[in-house]
Design an enzyme around this catalytic site. Structure first.
Site, PDB file in Angstrom:
ATOM      1  N   ASP A 124       4.797  11.357   1.254  1.00  0.00           N
ATOM      2  CA  ASP A 124       3.864  10.771   0.278  1.00  0.00           C
ATOM      3  C   ASP A 124       4.142  11.460  -1.048  1.00  0.00           C
ATOM      4  OD1 ASP A 124       0.183  10.834  -0.061  1.00  0.00           O
ATOM      5  OD2 ASP A 124       1.786  10.207  -1.425  1.00  0.00           O
ATOM      6  N   TYR A 140      -3.057  -1.515 -12.043  1.00  0.00           N
ATOM      7  CA  TYR A 140      -1.669  -1.548 -11.549  1.00  0.00           C
ATOM      8  C   TYR A 140      -0.706  -1.642 -12.735  1.00  0.00           C
ATOM      9  CZ  TYR A 140       2.741  -3.457 -10.024  1.00  0.00           C
ATOM     10  OH  TYR A 140       4.086  -3.672  -9.863  1.00  0.00           O
ATOM     11  N   ALA A 166       8.917   3.387  -5.031  1.00  0.00           N
ATOM     12  CA  ALA A 166       7.698   3.655  -4.256  1.00  0.00           C
ATOM     13  C   ALA A 166       6.476   3.574  -5.170  1.00  0.00           C
ATOM     14  CB  ALA A 166       7.782   5.047  -3.628  1.00  0.00           C
ATOM     15  N   SER A 219       7.215  -3.400 -14.245  1.00  0.00           N
ATOM     16  CA  SER A 219       6.691  -4.719 -13.881  1.00  0.00           C
ATOM     17  C   SER A 219       6.339  -5.545 -15.109  1.00  0.00           C
ATOM     18  CB  SER A 219       5.417  -4.543 -13.040  1.00  0.00           C
ATOM     19  OG  SER A 219       4.727  -5.779 -12.900  1.00  0.00           O
ATOM     20  N   GLY A 222       6.454   0.289   4.235  1.00  0.00           N
ATOM     21  CA  GLY A 222       7.881   0.130   4.522  1.00  0.00           C
ATOM     22  C   GLY A 222       8.163   0.136   6.018  1.00  0.00           C
ATOM     23  N   ARG A 241      -7.963 -18.137 -11.005  1.00  0.00           N
ATOM     24  CA  ARG A 241      -8.100 -16.759 -10.525  1.00  0.00           C
ATOM     25  C   ARG A 241      -8.163 -15.859 -11.762  1.00  0.00           C
ATOM     26  NH1 ARG A 241      -3.234 -14.146  -6.984  1.00  0.00           N
ATOM     27  NH2 ARG A 241      -2.219 -14.198  -9.022  1.00  0.00           N
ATOM     28  N   ASP A 300      10.262   7.677   1.752  1.00  0.00           N
ATOM     29  CA  ASP A 300       9.257   6.616   1.881  1.00  0.00           C
ATOM     30  C   ASP A 300       8.109   7.152   2.750  1.00  0.00           C
ATOM     31  OD1 ASP A 300       9.702   3.160   1.708  1.00  0.00           O
ATOM     32  OD2 ASP A 300       7.944   4.028   2.734  1.00  0.00           O
ATOM     33  N   TYR A 344      10.327  -3.905   0.906  1.00  0.00           N
ATOM     34  CA  TYR A 344      10.973  -5.226   0.784  1.00  0.00           C
ATOM     35  C   TYR A 344      12.080  -5.176  -0.265  1.00  0.00           C
ATOM     36  CZ  TYR A 344      11.116 -10.015  -1.250  1.00  0.00           C
ATOM     37  OH  TYR A 344      11.519 -11.218  -1.789  1.00  0.00           O
ATOM     38  N   ILE A 345      11.763  -4.769  -1.480  1.00  0.00           N
ATOM     39  CA  ILE A 345      12.762  -4.739  -2.553  1.00  0.00           C
ATOM     40  C   ILE A 345      13.688  -3.535  -2.369  1.00  0.00           C
ATOM     41  CG2 ILE A 345      13.124  -4.551  -5.051  1.00  0.00           C
ATOM     42  CD1 ILE A 345      10.304  -5.865  -5.370  1.00  0.00           C
ATOM     43  N   LYS A 405       2.191   1.150 -14.404  1.00  0.00           N
ATOM     44  CA  LYS A 405       3.608   0.864 -14.640  1.00  0.00           C
ATOM     45  C   LYS A 405       3.976   1.167 -16.094  1.00  0.00           C
ATOM     46  CE  LYS A 405       5.063  -0.238 -10.603  1.00  0.00           C
ATOM     47  NZ  LYS A 405       6.080   0.635  -9.941  1.00  0.00           N
TER      48      LYS A 405
HETATM   49  C1  WQD Z   1       1.696 -16.381  -8.832  1.00  0.00           C
HETATM   50  C2  WQD Z   1       0.955 -17.630  -9.255  1.00  0.00           C
HETATM   51  C3  WQD Z   1      -1.415 -17.493  -8.935  1.00  0.00           C
HETATM   52  C4  WQD Z   1      -1.408 -17.469  -4.577  1.00  0.00           C
HETATM   53  C5  WQD Z   1       2.217 -10.619  -9.189  1.00  0.00           C
HETATM   54  C6  WQD Z   1       1.786  -9.255  -9.559  1.00  0.00           C
HETATM   55  C7  WQD Z   1       2.681  -8.731 -10.634  1.00  0.00           C
HETATM   56  C8  WQD Z   1       4.112  -8.788 -10.184  1.00  0.00           C
HETATM   57  C9  WQD Z   1       4.463 -10.223  -9.801  1.00  0.00           C
HETATM   58  C10 WQD Z   1       4.825  -6.685  -9.200  1.00  0.00           C
HETATM   59  C11 WQD Z   1      -0.344 -17.313  -9.992  1.00  0.00           C
HETATM   60  C12 WQD Z   1      -0.809 -18.583  -8.069  1.00  0.00           C
HETATM   61  C13 WQD Z   1      -1.025 -17.463  -5.910  1.00  0.00           C
HETATM   62  C14 WQD Z   1      -2.036 -18.613  -4.035  1.00  0.00           C
HETATM   63  C15 WQD Z   1      -1.875 -19.684  -6.155  1.00  0.00           C
HETATM   64  N1  WQD Z   1       4.350  -7.936  -9.074  1.00  0.00           N
HETATM   65  N2  WQD Z   1      -1.254 -18.562  -6.677  1.00  0.00           N
HETATM   66  N3  WQD Z   1      -2.244 -19.697  -4.852  1.00  0.00           N
HETATM   67  O1  WQD Z   1      -0.062 -12.738 -10.055  1.00  0.00           O
HETATM   68  O2  WQD Z   1       2.021 -13.812 -11.079  1.00  0.00           O
HETATM   69  O3  WQD Z   1       2.093 -11.474 -10.278  1.00  0.00           O
HETATM   70  O4  WQD Z   1       3.561 -10.607  -8.779  1.00  0.00           O
HETATM   71  O5  WQD Z   1       5.199  -6.116 -10.151  1.00  0.00           O
HETATM   72  O6  WQD Z   1       2.312  -7.423 -10.905  1.00  0.00           O
HETATM   73  O7  WQD Z   1       0.483  -9.379 -10.031  1.00  0.00           O
HETATM   74  O8  WQD Z   1       1.950 -13.331  -8.622  1.00  0.00           O
HETATM   75  O9  WQD Z   1       2.288 -14.485  -6.496  1.00  0.00           O
HETATM   76  O10 WQD Z   1      -0.007 -13.498  -7.005  1.00  0.00           O
HETATM   77  O11 WQD Z   1       0.738 -15.526  -8.216  1.00  0.00           O
HETATM   78  O12 WQD Z   1      -2.107 -20.685  -6.885  1.00  0.00           O
HETATM   79  O13 WQD Z   1      -2.409 -18.681  -2.801  1.00  0.00           O
HETATM   80  O14 WQD Z   1       0.585 -18.336  -8.070  1.00  0.00           O
HETATM   81  O15 WQD Z   1      -2.660 -17.926  -9.472  1.00  0.00           O
HETATM   82  O16 WQD Z   1      -0.539 -18.283 -10.998  1.00  0.00           O
HETATM   83  P1  WQD Z   1       1.413 -12.890 -10.083  1.00  0.00           P
HETATM   84  P2  WQD Z   1       1.210 -14.167  -7.492  1.00  0.00           P
END
Ligand code: WQD
Length: 319
Positions: A50, A143, A76, A119, A36, A281, A31, A11-12, A147
């Site tokens: 890989d 994860y 990747a 990240s 992808g 969560r 990739d 995607y990115i 990073k």
């Molecule tokens: C965002 C907010 C959820 C789904 C992730 C990765 C992080 C980085 C960014 C890569 C949170 C809330 C979510 C839902 C909700 N990615 N939520 N209902 O956790 O901030 O970060 O993306 O580098 O590593 O962990 O992103 O989109 O999962 O959640 O309320 O159905 O939305 O609780 O507060 P996050 P997210």
């Protein structure tokens, strides 16, 4: 002379590849196609690999020589936080093992410019709402750990053999620079909400009792097209001799709560949907936004699009 983009069919990564093509840079995409899509990479040369496989270093070095690679953009990686908690060994093998093989191939062939996809997960649950690159990094899942370790690996390569590297700490990426490059994975808030609406389900909010203005979590949502542009700026940054190593937050500097995102989705889609409030969560910090002063000053990069454009572009890509 070409740029090697690992994860370029993602995607990115495909947004980065598209921008490189727009400025006539020859691209070779590496990739494994585990997530992808080949039809995202256009006219790029392609090597399916890989990065954690036993032959990876040799194949990468051969690819770098054959395509006269001068720089690498490394995206990747496995990036699902929840899966990383259940299968940490997979994340260490792929994200750290893959990075080790890539750096070995770069050292062997003398390719000394790297932009590394890091990240905001490196910060974990900071006790400040807006983090600078000097803020403490205490990742809370494998994860995020991979990073941060990846950043240590680039720093050590810089010291050991003169690698020139920029680490980009992505905040919450969403949107679509081109409809055909939209995020097809349903792993983050925006695509999850869209998938729920299209399936006739009620979107879920994980917690409305956080210490924030409206009780829901705040995140820094950055448009994928802006993020991709930051990669090219980071690559250009490494052209100047005195610039050998730097880490940059990539966000907008502005936060949006989950409820604000959902309200934007209602405006864009015209669907006045119900919301299902569920318990918090695990592992969610109440607020995580980027202080973006360094990337603005050093790279002259600033996000051009905000939440409205993110939601509009993501929705129109699937409508
Ligand atoms: C965002 C907010 C959820 C789904 C992730 C990765 C992080 C980085 C960014 C890569 C949170 C809330 C979510 C839902 C909700 N990615 N939520 N209902 O956790 O901030 O970060 O993306 O580098 O590593 O962990 O992103 O989109 O999962 O959640 O309320 O159905 O939305 O609780 O507060 P996050 P997210």
């Amino acid at each position: 002379m070409s740029v090697l983009v690992t994860g370029g069919a993602g995607y990115i990564g495909s947004h980065v590849v598209r921008l490189l093509h727009q400025r006539s840079e020859p691209v070779v995409v590496v990739d494994d196609l585990s997530s992808g899509l080949l039809d995202r990479i256009g006219s790029s040369q392609f090597v399916q690999l890989d990065l954690a496989s036993p032959e990876a270093t040799q194949v990468l070095a051969k690819t770098m020589r054959e395509h006269k690679v001068t720089a690498v953009i490394h995206l990747a990686a496995k990036k699902q936080v929840g899966v990383s908690v259940q299968q940490p060994e997979l994340y260490y093998e792929q994200n750290i093992g893959g990075m080790a093989n890539l750096l070995a191939a770069m050292r062997e062939t003398g390719v000394d410019r790297l932009v590394f996809s890091s990240s905001a997960a490196t910060y974990g649950m900071p006790d400040v709402d807006s983090v600078t690159e000097e803020s403490a990094c205490s990742p809370i899942n494998p994860y995020g750990e991979t990073k941060l370790i990846g950043e240590w690996m680039t720093a050590n390569a810089t010291r050991a053999w003169g690698l020139r590297a920029s680490n980009l700490r992505y905040f919450n990426v969403a949107g679509a620079g081109w409809p055909e490059l939209a995020d097809t994975a349903v792993m983050n808030l925006v695509p999850i909400v869209f998938a729920a609406l299209r399936a006739g389900r009620t979107p879920v909010v994980f917690g409305d009792d956080y210490p924030t203005a409206d009780g829901s979590c705040i995140r820094d949502y950055v448009h994928v097209h802006d993020l991709a542009e930051a990669h090219l700026s980071a690559l250009d940054y490494l052209e100047r001799d005195e610039r050998k190593f730097a880490t940059f937050n990539v966000g907008t500097g502005a936060g949006s709560s989950v409820f604000e995102v959902l309200n934007e989705v209602k405006r864009v889609t015209g669907i006045d949907f119900e919301i299902d409030i569920q318990p918090r969560r695990a592992g969610d910090p109440p607020s995580l936004c980027a202080d973006v002063s360094r990337i603005e000053q050093e790279l002259g990069w600033k996000a051009k699009q905000g939440l409205p454009e993110i939601i509009e572009s993501a929705w129109s890509a699937i409508s």
